[in-house]
Design a protein around this motif. Structure first.
Motif, PDB file in Angstrom:
ATOM      1  N   ALA A 144     -11.040 -15.004  -0.439  1.00 37.23           N
ATOM      2  CA  ALA A 144     -10.050 -13.912  -0.890  1.00 37.23           C
ATOM      3  C   ALA A 144      -9.550 -13.159  -0.073  1.00 37.23           C
ATOM      4  CB  ALA A 144     -10.216 -13.335  -2.591  1.00 37.23           C
ATOM      5  N   LEU A 145      -8.613 -12.904  -0.283  1.00 40.97           N
ATOM      6  CA  LEU A 145      -8.385 -11.767   1.205  1.00 40.97           C
ATOM      7  C   LEU A 145      -7.479 -11.033   0.699  1.00 40.97           C
ATOM      8  CD1 LEU A 145      -8.412 -14.486   2.479  1.00 40.97           C
ATOM      9  CD2 LEU A 145      -7.592 -12.601   4.703  1.00 40.97           C
ATOM     10  N   ALA A 146      -7.328  -9.693   0.370  1.00 40.07           N
ATOM     11  CA  ALA A 146      -6.394  -8.210   0.151  1.00 40.07           C
ATOM     12  C   ALA A 146      -6.114  -7.152   1.284  1.00 40.07           C
ATOM     13  CB  ALA A 146      -7.168  -7.426  -1.125  1.00 40.07           C
ATOM     14  N   VAL A 147      -4.962  -7.426   0.960  1.00 39.95           N
ATOM     15  CA  VAL A 147      -4.480  -6.427   1.698  1.00 39.95           C
ATOM     16  C   VAL A 147      -3.796  -5.306   0.941  1.00 39.95           C
ATOM     17  CG1 VAL A 147      -2.706  -6.102   3.797  1.00 39.95           C
ATOM     18  CG2 VAL A 147      -3.379  -8.064   3.430  1.00 39.95           C
ATOM     19  N   LEU A 148      -4.407  -3.979   2.106  1.00 37.56           N
ATOM     20  CA  LEU A 148      -3.310  -2.416   2.009  1.00 37.56           C
ATOM     21  C   LEU A 148      -2.924  -1.947   2.795  1.00 37.56           C
ATOM     22  CD1 LEU A 148      -6.666  -3.931  -0.167  1.00 37.56           C
ATOM     23  CD2 LEU A 148      -5.887  -2.319  -1.626  1.00 37.56           C
ATOM     24  N   THR A 149      -2.204  -1.048   2.281  1.00 42.38           N
ATOM     25  CA  THR A 149      -1.483   0.112   3.471  1.00 42.38           C
ATOM     26  C   THR A 149      -2.143   0.715   3.012  1.00 42.38           C
ATOM     27  OG1 THR A 149       0.071  -0.135   2.231  1.00 42.38           O
ATOM     28  CG2 THR A 149      -0.057  -1.368   3.990  1.00 42.38           C
TER      29      THR A 149
END
Length: 172
Positions: A144-149
Motif C-alpha cells: 500500500a501507498l499513501a500520499v500526504l501533502t
C-alpha cells in the motif's frame, strides 16, 4: 496565501513477504510481493510524484520492495537505507522524518506495519473524499501507498499536519 513550501510524503508498506524460519529482518518477498511491488511503482510514477529522497528500512523485504519499485519511476531518487525504520514506532518514524533536510520537497518512506499505517493515520489531519476511512478499513495492506501533502519544515512535522490526498493498494 502561505509562503511555506508544499511538501509531499509517500508512505509505502513493503510488499508481501514470505513467512519463514529465517531471522525476521532477512525475510524475502513472496511471489505475490514480487508481482505487486512493480505495480505500486507504476502507480506512483503515474501520480507524477518524483521523490527527492527515499528512506528505506534495512530489512530484506523493504530493500527488495524498493528495488522493484524504483525501475518504474522516471528517475531514481537519492536513497538512504535507515536501520531506525525497522520495527519503528510512530514516534520513531516522526523523529526520523524531522531530521530530513528542508531541501527535500518530496520524500518516500518504505517501512513496516504497524508503524507506517500509524504514521499515515497520525499525519492525516484532513483527507480527500473517503480516503481516511478507506485507509483505516483496509489496515494498510502489503504494498500500500499513501500520499500526504503538508506545508512547512520537516522539523515541524507533527500529528495532524498533513492532508491525505491519494491512497493505493493492490487487490483493492
Amino acid at each position: 496565501m502561505s509562503s511555506e513550501p508544499t511538501r509531499r510524503i509517500v508512505v509505502v508498506r513493503h510488499a508481501k513477504a514470505e513467512w519463514s524460519d529465517a531471522d525476521d529482518q532477512e525475510r524475502p518477498l513472496a511471489a505475490r510481493g514480487r508481482k505487486d511491488a512493480p505495480v505500486a511503482g507504476r502507480w506512483l510514477a503515474g501520480t507524477g510524484i518524483v521523490p527527492d529522497l527515499a528512506l528505506v528500512s534495512t530489512s530484506a523485504r523493504t530493500r527488495e520492495t524498493w528495488k522493484l519499485i524504483v525501475p518504474e519511476l522516471p528517475q531514481r531518487p537519492r536513497t538512504v537505507f535507515e536501520d531506525r525504520l525497522y520495527e519503528a514506532s510512530l514516534g520513531e518514524l516522526i523523529a526520523v522524518l524531522n531530521e530530513t533536510s528542508d531541501e527535500v520537497a518530496d520524500l518516500l518512506l518504505v517501512g513496516h506495519n504497524p508503524g507506517v499505517h500509524a504514521l499515515a493515520d497520525a499525519l492525516a489531519g484532513e483527507a480527500e473524499a473517503d480516503l481516511l476511512p478507506r485507509m483505516n478499513r483496509s489496515g494498510f495492506p502489503a504494498s500500500a501507498l499513501a500520499v500526504l501533502t503538508l506545508t512547512g519544515s520537516w522539523k515541524g512535522l507533527e500529528h495532524g499536519a498533513a492532508r491525505l490526498v491519494a491512497l493505493w493498494a493492490p487487490h483493492a
